[in-house]
Motif scaffolding. Structure first.
Motif, short mmCIF file in Angstrom:
data_model
loop_
_atom_site.label_atom_id
_atom_site.label_comp_id
_atom_site.label_asym_id
_atom_site.label_seq_id
_atom_site.Cartn_x
_atom_site.Cartn_y
_atom_site.Cartn_z
N LEU A 509 -23.17 -77.75 52.38
CA LEU A 509 -21.81 -77.35 51.98
C LEU A 509 -20.91 -78.11 52.04
CD1 LEU A 509 -23.80 -73.44 52.94
CD2 LEU A 509 -23.39 -75.11 50.89
N THR A 510 -20.45 -79.17 52.87
CA THR A 510 -19.76 -79.36 52.66
C THR A 510 -19.24 -79.96 51.35
OG1 THR A 510 -20.08 -80.33 55.07
CG2 THR A 510 -18.31 -81.25 54.29
N ASN A 511 -19.78 -80.71 50.48
CA ASN A 511 -19.02 -81.38 49.67
C ASN A 511 -18.37 -79.30 48.80
OD1 ASN A 511 -19.28 -83.99 49.77
ND2 ASN A 511 -21.11 -83.68 49.43
N ARG A 512 -18.97 -78.36 49.01
CA ARG A 512 -19.07 -77.63 48.30
C ARG A 512 -17.89 -76.67 48.53
NH1 ARG A 512 -23.18 -73.27 47.20
NH2 ARG A 512 -25.20 -74.78 46.72
N LEU A 513 -18.02 -76.79 49.76
CA LEU A 513 -16.67 -76.16 50.55
C LEU A 513 -15.08 -76.97 49.75
CD1 LEU A 513 -14.92 -74.13 51.78
CD2 LEU A 513 -15.30 -76.21 53.89
N TYR A 514 -15.46 -78.44 50.19
CA TYR A 514 -14.31 -79.20 49.56
C TYR A 514 -14.07 -78.97 47.80
CZ TYR A 514 -14.71 -81.56 54.33
OH TYR A 514 -14.46 -81.64 55.11
N THR A 515 -15.05 -78.97 46.99
CA THR A 515 -15.04 -78.44 45.65
C THR A 515 -14.59 -77.06 45.08
OG1 THR A 515 -16.58 -80.37 44.92
CG2 THR A 515 -16.21 -78.16 43.58
N THR A 516 -14.90 -76.14 46.55
CA THR A 516 -13.87 -75.07 46.63
C THR A 516 -12.43 -75.27 46.46
OG1 THR A 516 -15.79 -74.29 46.17
CG2 THR A 516 -14.23 -72.25 46.79
N LEU A 517 -12.33 -75.51 48.15
CA LEU A 517 -10.94 -74.80 48.24
C LEU A 517 -10.23 -76.54 47.17
CD1 LEU A 517 -10.97 -75.64 51.82
CD2 LEU A 517 -10.42 -73.37 50.22
N SER A 518 -10.54 -77.39 46.82
CA SER A 518 -9.44 -77.97 45.39
C SER A 518 -9.58 -77.64 44.29
CB SER A 518 -10.30 -79.76 45.23
OG SER A 518 -9.37 -80.39 44.52
N THR A 519 -10.29 -76.77 44.07
CA THR A 519 -10.52 -75.93 42.45
C THR A 519 -9.21 -74.92 43.16
OG1 THR A 519 -12.24 -76.32 42.09
CG2 THR A 519 -11.12 -74.41 41.29
N LEU A 520 -8.96 -74.35 43.75
CA LEU A 520 -8.14 -72.97 44.46
C LEU A 520 -6.77 -74.40 44.22
CD1 LEU A 520 -6.85 -70.13 44.91
CD2 LEU A 520 -8.20 -71.39 47.92
N ARG A 521 -6.58 -75.01 45.46
CA ARG A 521 -5.05 -75.83 45.24
C ARG A 521 -5.50 -76.06 44.21
NH1 ARG A 521 -7.65 -78.95 49.79
NH2 ARG A 521 -6.05 -77.88 51.84
N GLY A 522 -6.22 -76.76 42.93
CA GLY A 522 -5.02 -77.25 41.68
C GLY A 522 -4.93 -75.57 40.75
N ALA A 523 -5.37 -74.80 40.99
CA ALA A 523 -5.18 -73.66 39.92
C ALA A 523 -4.56 -73.69 40.74
CB ALA A 523 -6.00 -72.06 40.39
N VAL A 524 -2.83 -73.08 41.90
CA VAL A 524 -2.60 -72.71 42.51
C VAL A 524 -1.49 -73.79 41.94
CG1 VAL A 524 -0.65 -72.11 44.67
CG2 VAL A 524 -2.76 -71.37 44.10
N ARG A 525 -1.27 -75.21 42.31
CA ARG A 525 -0.60 -76.03 42.15
C ARG A 525 -0.25 -76.41 40.62
NH1 ARG A 525 -3.50 -79.92 42.80
NH2 ARG A 525 -2.85 -80.35 45.70
N ALA A 526 -1.56 -76.04 39.87
CA ALA A 526 -0.92 -75.66 38.18
C ALA A 526 0.07 -74.82 38.08
CB ALA A 526 -1.77 -75.62 37.17
N ALA A 527 -0.15 -73.56 38.60
CA ALA A 527 0.81 -72.47 38.30
C ALA A 527 2.41 -72.32 39.11
CB ALA A 527 0.18 -71.31 39.05
N CYS A 528 2.69 -72.88 39.59
CA CYS A 528 4.05 -72.76 40.73
C CYS A 528 3.83 -74.18 40.99
CB CYS A 528 3.92 -72.05 41.73
SG CYS A 528 2.73 -71.79 43.28
N GLY A 529 2.91 -75.33 42.02
CA GLY A 529 3.33 -76.67 42.04
C GLY A 529 3.66 -76.13 43.80
N LEU A 530 3.43 -75.03 43.80
CA LEU A 530 3.12 -75.19 45.99
C LEU A 530 1.47 -75.30 45.79
CD1 LEU A 530 5.44 -72.56 46.21
CD2 LEU A 530 5.83 -74.68 46.25
N ALA A 531 1.61 -75.79 47.01
CA ALA A 531 0.59 -75.94 47.98
C ALA A 531 0.11 -74.47 48.98
CB ALA A 531 1.04 -77.65 49.19
N VAL A 532 -0.46 -73.36 49.06
CA VAL A 532 -0.86 -72.60 50.01
C VAL A 532 -1.23 -72.58 50.36
CG1 VAL A 532 0.54 -71.55 47.60
CG2 VAL A 532 -1.73 -71.48 48.00
N ILE A 533 -2.09 -73.61 50.92
CA ILE A 533 -3.80 -74.15 52.01
C ILE A 533 -3.21 -75.05 53.29
CG2 ILE A 533 -6.09 -74.03 52.52
CD1 ILE A 533 -6.64 -72.11 49.98
N ASP A 534 -2.65 -74.78 54.13
CA ASP A 534 -2.36 -76.04 55.49
C ASP A 534 -3.74 -75.36 55.73
OD1 ASP A 534 0.22 -75.63 54.74
OD2 ASP A 534 0.71 -74.65 55.97
N HIS A 535 -3.96 -77.31 56.06
CA HIS A 535 -5.07 -78.35 57.22
C HIS A 535 -4.72 -79.05 58.04
CE1 HIS A 535 -9.08 -80.49 57.24
NE2 HIS A 535 -9.24 -79.22 58.05
#
Length: 691
Positions: A509-535
């Motif tokens: 499930l590692t790749n699925r988790l990365y895809t999920t978080l990448s989708t979330l980051r992309g949606a937020v970045r497209a909406a406001c250009g910010l990064a809301v998840i720190d790693h």
């Protein structure tokens, strides 16, 4: 289409790999021509920066850059090749039977006439991942016992459950949390981090079943099915008894334990009798602690005692107010370790024999014997070509998980036996109610006017940017966002995977988790250009500098109410006002239940404390009525509301509240507590003088 872009990328990489070397070799030439002699070295030391040395240095640097690029491309290509080889190794190859059937079908296509219709036999189902829903089979494809031959169930890490059993497990898990809500006793408001013992998560197997059924609601009830009191998998067993052999025999017997006990919850006519040796063989040393809390389970020492128990009118106690079984509808399952010999005749002569299905752990020469494989499929060695029903199969850990859930759905006994009066502790999946943000945390202030993003997880979860909701297409991405909001300290890969996809192997499930978080980051970045998840430090966290979370502000209010020395009523009201609804309302993610209930209990505590400090009974009643909207199942709040109504002289309203509460609990499969019943009887309008 992706292939043109992929072809262009490949051409660009080839150009980078071949272009620079060609230019360096044919245009610039080699940086040096042989090893320098002593005179050239002395000349270079006296005057190092000449046109020739500068060109040679630049040429060497260009070659090093090209070598670094070639190394990077080589490493990526080798990684892709290894991943492809691993995928090919994991790809299920056709069995000899499948290959033969495919070859025969292919030959038939080229040899039969054009108007001839051919039908290929159904292929065996491929293995599915744990915690997933199998595809339903054709309802018309039934065996002689009426069971569906296809796969229609849930695969978990410890076995396989039919859809009917999985639905009942999910209902039992929901009932556990409803019972905890009913029994909760409010206490003075405290800090956000709760230590309530009954907030422990349910076992991992139950969570995996819940997660698999989240997006697959149970089918509509058509009124068809097995007789009342016997679920399909029990009614499919031979009435004369059956012996289970093969590698999956013990797992099928554990599945039968769970199936019969679940049937006993729904129908008081169904009971389960098992010998002590058989139970110890199936469940190990944990069986003795569990059996005290499974009222539909009767453990006997041997077959003689089993016959005596089965001949009694009520083979096991624990109906808990359910309807008495009707004549001809009672049924029992008897599980014994070894096939009986002469005792079988005594059991057959028993008046209860017609309603008893005997299951022996081993071959039974005198009766039917089914061979069970590890996936639950059965066959009869004496009936070649016959495919029996697929049985529920569970290993010991999965069976104990599900039996623990069933045990927690039963109300406590009036006089619990010693020395273990409490139900067995649920085996936790490792999560506790997390530490929440407080007013002392400088990173999470209650007000954030400069933050462009608002995350609302109390009620319907949504992410808002500039007043507009952000579209998050993946359900798992929204779930990950809510999970991180409920865990402000962050979570690592393992914790996120276990929460989002319980029961599935983590390494897949590692790749699925990365895809999920990448989708979330992309949606937020497209909406406001910010990064809301720190790693950072191998943990994912929400960035409080860019995000305002209502749950964090709620827990800040809870912390303030727990430490307020002046105007506590105002602080309690602030907690109530900060709670618009349940955490992630409408979502059935299994990890939510402990945190959702802990959040709800903070609000209940605030309502009870505010009602106790109310200046008049009308105000207290209003607060308690609002508390009933927050949790309409809590018994203590109902008792307080009944007392408040009686204090105002509205005894008819006490009766109405009691009737409504009784009806609501009955619809949920619960029974009203003695405290509520006694309070209603004491305050009822029928007991008031002059009425």
């Amino acid at each position: 289409m992706r292939w043109p872009r992929q072809v262009m990328s490949l051409l660009f990489v080839l150009l980078l790999l071949t272009g620079p070397p060609a230019v360096l070799v044919f245009v610039v030439g080699p940086p040096v021509h042989g090893w320098p002699d002593g005179q050239q070295v002395r000349a270079w030391v006296q005057q190092p920066l000449t046109e020739q040395t500068v060109v040679a240095g630049l040429t060497i640097a260009a070659w090093l850059v090209w070598l670094l690029l070639a190394y990077t491309v080589t490493v990526r290509v080798l990684a892709r090749l290894r991943a492809g080889a691993a995928w090919l190794r994991r790809m299920p190859l056709p069995t000899p039977l499948q290959a033969t059937a495919s070859g025969m079908a292919g030959a038939a296509v080229f040899t039969v006439a054009a108007n001839t219709a051919t039908t290929t036999p159904p292929q065996p189902a491929l293995p599915v991942a744990a915690g997933t829903l199998d595809a339903p089979a054709d309802p018309a494809d039934l065996d002689p016992y009426g069971s569906v031959r296809g796969d229609d169930g849930i695969a978990v890490s410890g076995g396989w459950l039919p859809r009917e059993v999985a639905d009942q497990i999910a209902a039992a898990a929901a009932l556990v949390w409803l019972r905890r809500r009913l029994a909760y006793q409010p206490h003075p408001p405290g800090p956000p981090a709760r230590e309530d013992r009954d907030l422990v998560p349910l076992p991992a197997t139950a969570c995996a079943v819940q997660a698999a059924l989240t997006n697959h609601p149970p089918p509509a009830d058509t009124g068809e099915g097995p007789p009342v009191g016997m679920p399909a998998l029990v009614s499919g067993l031979p009435a004369t008894g059956v012996g289970l052999s093969g590698p999956g025999a013990a797992a099928a017997a554990r599945g039968l334990l769970v199936t019969a006990l679940l049937a006993g919850r729904q129908h008081s006519a169904v009971s389960l009798v098992v010998t002590h040796t058989a139970l110890a063989r199936l469940l190990g040393p944990s069986a003795e602690a569990l059996q005290r809390h499974l009222p539909r389970l009767t453990v006997v020492s041997g077959l003689d005692e089993a016959v005596h128990v089965l001949e009694s009118p009520t083979p096991s106690d624990g109906s808990h107010g359910r309807d008495e079984p009707q004549p001809g509808t009672s049924a029992a399952v008897l599980i014994i370790e070894e096939p009986p010999t002469d005792a079988a005749d005594r059991l057959a002569a028993s008046p209860a024999a017609s309603a008893v299905v005997v299951v022996a752990l081993g071959g039974w020469p005198a009766r039917t014997t089914w061979q069970v494989d590890t996936t639950g499929h059965t066959r009869d060695p004496h009936r070649p070509g016959w495919a029996g029903p697929r049985l529920c199969v569970l290993d010991a850990i999965a069976a104990l998980d599900l039996l623990t859930v069933i045990a927690h759905t039963n109300p406590p006994a009036p006089t619990p036996p010693a020395p273990n009066p409490s139900p067995p502790v649920v085996r936790s999946s490792g999560w506790r109610v997390p530490r929440q943000a407080t007013g002392h945390d400088p990173l999470r202030r209650p007000d954030a006017p400069g933050r462009p993003l608002q995350l609302r997880v109390l009620g319907d979860p949504k992410l808002i940017a500039d007043g507009q909701p952000v579209t998050i297409r993946r359900t798992a991405a929204m779930q990950a966002l809510v999970f991180l909001a409920a865990h402000p300290d962050g979570a690592d890969n393992r914790q996120l995977v276990d929460a989002l996809w319980p029961g599935l192997p983590r390494h897949t499930l590692t790749n699925r988790l990365y895809t999920t978080l990448s989708t979330l980051r992309g949606a937020v970045r497209a909406a406001c250009g910010l990064a809301v998840i720190d790693h950072t430090d191998d943990r994912y966290r929400l960035n409080p500098a860019h995000l305002d979370v209502d749950l964090w502000r709620f827990h800040t209010a809870v912390q303030h109410a727990a430490t307020a020395l002046t105007e506590p009523a105002t602080a309690w009201q602030t907690v109530i006002d900060a709670y618009p609804g349940d955490l992630a309302a409408g979502r059935a993610w299994p990890w939510l239940d402990p945190i959702r209930e802990a959040t709800r209990r903070h609000v209940i505590d605030a309502h009870v404390a505010l009602a106790a400090a109310a200046p008049d009974p009308h105000h207290a009643l209003t607060v308690l009525q609002h508390g009933l909207l927050v949790d309409p199942y809590n018994a203590d709040v109902h008792v307080r509301a009944m007392n408040a109504l009686a204090a105002l002289g509205d005894h008819q309203a006490v009766d109405d509240l009691h009737d409504t509460y009784t009806r609501r609990l009955g619809e949920a499969g619960l029974h009203i507590s003695d405290e509520v019943r006694d309070t209603a009887a004491r305050l009822s309008s029928a007991t008031v003088p002059g009425r």
